[in-house]
Write a protein that holds these residues in place. Structure first.
Motif, mmCIF file in Angstrom:
data_model
loop_
_atom_site.group_PDB
_atom_site.id
_atom_site.type_symbol
_atom_site.label_atom_id
_atom_site.label_comp_id
_atom_site.label_asym_id
_atom_site.label_seq_id
_atom_site.Cartn_x
_atom_site.Cartn_y
_atom_site.Cartn_z
ATOM 1 N N ARG A 1 51.687 23.121 8.732
ATOM 2 C CA ARG A 1 52.227 21.950 8.033
ATOM 3 C C ARG A 1 52.605 22.291 6.603
ATOM 4 N NH1 ARG A 1 48.618 17.098 10.599
ATOM 5 N NH2 ARG A 1 48.702 18.176 12.584
ATOM 6 N N PHE B 1 27.151 29.742 15.965
ATOM 7 C CA PHE B 1 26.954 28.746 14.903
ATOM 8 C C PHE B 1 27.849 27.534 15.151
ATOM 9 C CE2 PHE B 1 25.652 32.771 13.041
ATOM 10 C CZ PHE B 1 24.432 32.423 12.471
ATOM 11 N N LYS C 1 47.166 23.444 9.916
ATOM 12 C CA LYS C 1 47.441 22.896 8.587
ATOM 13 C C LYS C 1 48.407 23.814 7.850
ATOM 14 C CE LYS C 1 45.294 19.064 8.469
ATOM 15 N NZ LYS C 1 45.853 17.753 8.136
ATOM 16 N N LEU D 1 27.264 25.744 7.636
ATOM 17 C CA LEU D 1 28.556 25.729 8.333
ATOM 18 C C LEU D 1 29.135 24.312 8.413
ATOM 19 C CD1 LEU D 1 30.630 27.456 9.854
ATOM 20 C CD2 LEU D 1 29.435 26.880 11.958
ATOM 21 N N ARG D 2 28.267 23.348 8.797
ATOM 22 C CA ARG D 2 28.811 22.006 9.013
ATOM 23 C C ARG D 2 29.432 21.414 7.750
ATOM 24 N NH1 ARG D 2 25.728 17.533 12.634
ATOM 25 N NH2 ARG D 2 27.123 18.179 14.278
ATOM 26 N N ARG E 1 30.810 12.920 16.045
ATOM 27 C CA ARG E 1 32.224 13.023 16.418
ATOM 28 C C ARG E 1 32.952 13.610 15.227
ATOM 29 N NH1 ARG E 1 33.908 10.093 20.255
ATOM 30 N NH2 ARG E 1 32.478 8.712 21.365
ATOM 31 N N ALA E 2 33.518 14.768 15.413
ATOM 32 C CA ALA E 2 34.153 15.413 14.274
ATOM 33 C C ALA E 2 35.072 16.515 14.750
ATOM 34 C CB ALA E 2 33.090 16.003 13.356
ATOM 35 N N THR E 3 35.904 16.975 13.870
ATOM 36 C CA THR E 3 36.681 18.182 14.091
ATOM 37 C C THR E 3 36.057 19.250 13.225
ATOM 38 O OG1 THR E 3 38.695 16.917 14.432
ATOM 39 C CG2 THR E 3 38.957 19.220 13.806
ATOM 40 N N ASN E 4 35.741 20.401 13.816
ATOM 41 C CA ASN E 4 35.220 21.509 13.023
ATOM 42 C C ASN E 4 36.338 22.516 12.788
ATOM 43 O OD1 ASN E 4 32.524 20.559 12.832
ATOM 44 N ND2 ASN E 4 32.238 21.148 14.968
ATOM 45 N N LEU E 5 36.575 22.803 11.523
ATOM 46 C CA LEU E 5 37.670 23.714 11.194
ATOM 47 C C LEU E 5 37.365 25.110 11.703
ATOM 48 C CD1 LEU E 5 38.510 22.794 7.513
ATOM 49 C CD2 LEU E 5 39.285 21.752 9.626
ATOM 50 N N ILE F 1 27.057 23.058 16.361
ATOM 51 C CA ILE F 1 27.489 21.796 15.751
ATOM 52 C C ILE F 1 28.632 21.126 16.514
ATOM 53 C CG2 ILE F 1 26.717 22.380 13.429
ATOM 54 C CD1 ILE F 1 29.608 23.169 12.780
ATOM 55 N N VAL G 1 32.939 23.082 7.378
ATOM 56 C CA VAL G 1 34.055 22.969 8.329
ATOM 57 C C VAL G 1 34.222 21.580 8.933
ATOM 58 C CG1 VAL G 1 33.859 25.390 8.953
ATOM 59 C CG2 VAL G 1 32.693 23.677 10.334
ATOM 60 N N MET G 2 33.234 20.683 8.720
ATOM 61 C CA MET G 2 33.363 19.422 9.445
ATOM 62 C C MET G 2 34.366 18.488 8.764
ATOM 63 S SD MET G 2 30.441 16.957 10.957
ATOM 64 C CE MET G 2 30.259 15.882 9.553
ATOM 65 N N ARG G 3 35.256 17.952 9.587
ATOM 66 C CA ARG G 3 36.242 16.973 9.128
ATOM 67 C C ARG G 3 36.215 15.803 10.095
ATOM 68 N NH1 ARG G 3 35.745 20.193 5.832
ATOM 69 N NH2 ARG G 3 37.264 21.351 4.607
ATOM 70 N N ARG G 4 36.862 14.710 9.729
ATOM 71 C CA ARG G 4 36.904 13.559 10.640
ATOM 72 C C ARG G 4 37.608 13.970 11.940
ATOM 73 N NH1 ARG G 4 41.171 13.370 7.410
ATOM 74 N NH2 ARG G 4 43.094 12.900 8.497
ATOM 75 N N GLU G 5 37.316 13.242 13.012
ATOM 76 C CA GLU G 5 37.795 13.644 14.337
ATOM 77 C C GLU G 5 39.321 13.687 14.397
ATOM 78 O OE1 GLU G 5 36.374 11.156 17.480
ATOM 79 O OE2 GLU G 5 35.979 12.873 18.767
ATOM 80 N N ALA H 1 23.716 26.572 10.723
ATOM 81 C CA ALA H 1 24.795 25.779 11.298
ATOM 82 C C ALA H 1 24.819 24.390 10.684
ATOM 83 C CB ALA H 1 24.625 25.692 12.811
ATOM 84 N N LYS H 2 23.637 23.824 10.482
ATOM 85 C CA LYS H 2 23.596 22.437 10.017
ATOM 86 C C LYS H 2 23.872 22.319 8.526
ATOM 87 C CE LYS H 2 20.723 18.300 9.882
ATOM 88 N NZ LYS H 2 19.423 17.704 10.165
ATOM 89 N N PRO I 1 20.666 19.259 14.455
ATOM 90 C CA PRO I 1 21.817 18.469 13.995
ATOM 91 C C PRO I 1 22.246 17.444 15.043
ATOM 92 C CG PRO I 1 22.445 20.742 14.435
ATOM 93 C CD PRO I 1 20.958 20.690 14.513
ATOM 94 N N TYR J 1 41.370 14.608 12.155
ATOM 95 C CA TYR J 1 41.870 15.436 11.049
ATOM 96 C C TYR J 1 43.257 16.004 11.301
ATOM 97 C CZ TYR J 1 41.919 19.361 7.742
ATOM 98 O OH TYR J 1 42.251 20.261 6.769
ATOM 99 N N TYR J 2 43.486 16.477 12.529
ATOM 100 C CA TYR J 2 44.761 17.163 12.800
ATOM 101 C C TYR J 2 45.867 16.211 13.256
ATOM 102 C CZ TYR J 2 42.661 21.829 12.462
ATOM 103 O OH TYR J 2 42.064 22.966 12.024
#
Lengths: 81, 591
Positions: free
Chosen positions: B496, B254, B493, A69-70, B481-485, B258, A73-77, A65-66, B477, A79-80
């Protein structure tokens, strides 16, 4: 005014909790050498199959996961937004 | 029996009447409805059927057999608990939406024909989206719309399947369908959308954490469990379900590790738990199906309890991200205790409810020698303890103290959580009453034996050891603060991209058309209309000018004429003369 001290504000209590926890782990390792389990699969009867599986599974879970996966898939908060 | 009152009617009609009541009377009315429905249900014998004619169809509005009754009972129990939980809110819309939503779920599990089922299925979407929008944040509005679109899509696929299937079968009876042709696959996928199958699941993790405090508790109970019911009814033993369920049990854990929003962590673990149920239905033996529905029953309680404890945290602190929480055991000790009971139940600790139901599915898998399936489920069992069992209580109530000094949750919330907690421990310690209402009576399952208790305890304790060591080693971990896709990316997206693509194509066409027709041809026509008289006159007059003088004079004359035409001063005299001449001619001809 000082705030009331709570259970885990005292490092001694945290230490004690961990000691109990580790002692319990030690105890849980013993029965596999004494008692026989009735199981479906052969490997379930290997001594310490479940402790090892539980430990390894969670380490693998967290590492995947760390480190895999992270980053994927991780994007700034926002993102959307 | 024709005088039965379907409990769905009690919920929906009773729910719509809520705005008529005020204050204490309203609270009593809301508590009365699920109790009344439950009493009606208790007095409904197994195999009660209520038929009614509609157009030329014979609808079965109500069909109570062991499978539907079990879901009916638990839907009533969780409705009562949730109503107690939300009593301190003064949101009429939320109350009504909650009752309509619960009523729709109850209606769907008691529907005996596919059209009645479909009608309640759609009502389920409407009720639930109201609970999401009721939060009234921008994020909730957006998530609600996406939720609605996905479920509208799923509903259409289901409807297409139902229409085709009922034509083929010449019957609208809702029984075992099985995977055979296109129509059955369409129904299968339509149900799968609500069941949050992988890739179809993202409406759940997108919308549930955005709903109201009570709304999420309602949501966690009904939509996916109604789908589990429908799959158990229509597709028991469909092998595809085993693989779908395995994927559901495995991949969300998983994400849950996170994820920062604790209600979203619970949403992922909801999919993980439904995965166990779907595997159970796919295996299709009596033991596995009993296990699947028993686990649905338990999951509704412990997942509701976990969502309630997180709701209480939001209610008091206004925060839900792990990064903003910690140390709450100091100010909300009872909520922390209830949360831990829910966490122990979902992790299937001995004496807690998950232990007596999840293992039925595992044992059924082992019994059928599904080695890979069994191993993945065991991995998922360790994983669920890791993220739902430890992470949720640890980051909310312990961990580093975030400094929130708040009051304990309101009394009604504590009572609701208390009831759910007692049921979790009660069922876990004494599962006989639950086993007695499972659909198949020929299954004997004993969860408490040395091998099972010891194996499960060892598995969980050493999972906890992994958590402790990783945390202390600093490898766990850190919450960010994040968005996980997730697969909602494709329509968020992707949507969009679709928008940008449509913009390019259609607005491009627009611009091109504008260039050619509006700016090009119209302008040319205008220019033509403006200049044509001058050109034509010039064409006629130039030879005369040439004849009468030198080329210079002709040029000068032409320029003068163009000027006159363009400025409209061609000499009013000429026009006047022309008109006079025209009138004279008319006069002479004596028309």
């Amino acid at each position: 005014m000082t705030e009331k001290k709570h259970l885990f504000d005292e490092p001694k209590n945290v230490r004690r909790l961990l000691q109990v926890f580790f002692a319990a782990l030690g105890v849980l390792l013993i029965p596999d050498f004494i008692f026989h389990k009735h199981t479906y699969f052969a490997w379930e009867e290997w001594p310490e199959f479940y402790p090892v599986f539980g430990f390894v599974a969670c380490v693998v879970l967290v590492l995947v996961a760390k480190y895999i996966l992270r980053p994927l898939v991780m994007r700034r908060e926002s993102y959307y937004d | 029996m024709t005088n039965a009152i379907p409990p769905a009617a009690v919920f929906i009609i009773g729910g719509l009447l809520i705005p008529l009541f005020k204050g204490k009377a309203r609270a009593l009315w809301m508590l009365f409805l699920p109790v009344a429905g439950f009493v009606l249900l208790l007095y409904t014998p197994v195999d009660t059927v209520l038929d009614c004619k509609f157009l030329d169809m014979e609808l079965t509005l109500f069909r109570a057999d062991r499978l539907s009754l079990l879901f009916g009972y638990i839907f009533h129990i969780i409705s009562l608990i949730t109503v107690i939980y939300i009593l301190n809110f003064k949101e009429t819309t939320e109350f009504v939406a909650g009752f309509v939503y619960a009523g729709a779920a109850i209606g769907a599990v008691f529907a005996g024909d596919l059209f009645t089922f479909f009608a309640f299925w759609e009502l389920l979407t409407i009720g639930s989206v109201m609970l999401i929008w009721q939060r009234r944040t921008k994020a909730a509005m957006g998530a609600g719309f996406r939720y609605l679109l996905i479920h509208a899509f799923g509903g259409l696929v289901l409807l297409a399947g139902i229409v085709m299937y009922t034509q083929e079968q010449n019957s609208i009876h809702f029984g075992e369908i099985g995977l055979s042709g296109l129509s059955t696959w369409l129904i299968f996928v339509g149900l799968g959308v609500n069941c949050a199958w992988p890739l179809l699941h993202s409406w759940l993790t997108d919308a549930y954490p955005e709903a109201t405090i009570g709304g999420t508790v309602f949501l966690s109970a009904f939509t996916t469990k109604t789908a589990v019911y429908a799959l158990a009814r229509a597709y028991p033993g469909a092998e595809a379900l085993i693989w779908i369920g395995v994927a559901m049990a495995a991949f969300p854990i998983f994400y849950a590790v996170i994820e920062n929003d604790l209600r979203r962590v619970l949403a992922y673990s909801l999919i993980n738990q439904v995965g166990f149920m779907v595997v159970g239905i796919g295996i299709g033996t009596h033991l596995s199906i009993n296990g699947a529905v028993a686990h649905a029953f338990n999951d509704i309680l412990f997942k509701g309890l976990l969502f309630m404890s997180m709701g209480a945290v939001i209610h008091r602190t206004g925060k839900i991200n792990a990064t903003d929480l910690g140390g709450l055991y100091k100010s909300m000790p009872l909520t922390a205790l209830f949360c831990i009971i829910g966490a122990a139940s979902i992790s299937a600790f001995p004496l807690f409810s998950g232990f007596v139901s999840k293992s039925m599915v595992m044992e059924a898998a082992a019994h059928d020698n599904l080695t890979g399936v069994w191993l993945v489920l065991l991995f998922a069992s360790a994983g669920v303890f890791h993220h739902a069992g430890i992470k949720i209580p640890y980051f909310a109530f312990f961990s580093h103290d975030a400094g929130h000094r708040v009051e304990e949750a309101p009394l009604n919330m504590l009572i609701a959580m208390g009831i759910a907690a007692v049921l979790c421990v009660g069922i876990g310690s004494y599962p006989a009453p639950l086993y007695a209402i499972l659909p198949f009576t020929d299954v004997v399952y004993k969860p408490y034996n040395y091998s099972h208790v010891m194996s499960q305890t060892q598995l969980l304790f050493f999972s906890a050891l992994a958590f402790t060591m990783l945390l202390r080693a600093g490898i766990y971990p850190a919450e960010i603060r994040a968005t996980n896709l997730d697969s909602d990316w494709f329509y968020r997206k992707g949507g969009r991209l679709f928008f940008a693509g449509s913009d390019l194509i259609f607005n491009g066409m627009n611009r091109l058309a504008d260039l050619i027709f509006v700016k090009g041809m119209t302008a040319a026509l205008c220019r033509f209309a403006r200049r044509a008289p001058a050109h034509l006159t010039g064409l006629i007059l130039t030879p005369f000018w040439r004849l009468t003088g030198d080329p210079q004079t002709a040029k000068k004359e032409k320029a003068r004429m163009n000027r006159n035409f363009s400025s409209g001063t061609l000499g009013l005299g000429i026009i006047g003369l022309s008109i006079t001449a025209y009138l004279v001619i008319l006069f002479l001809l004596n028309v």
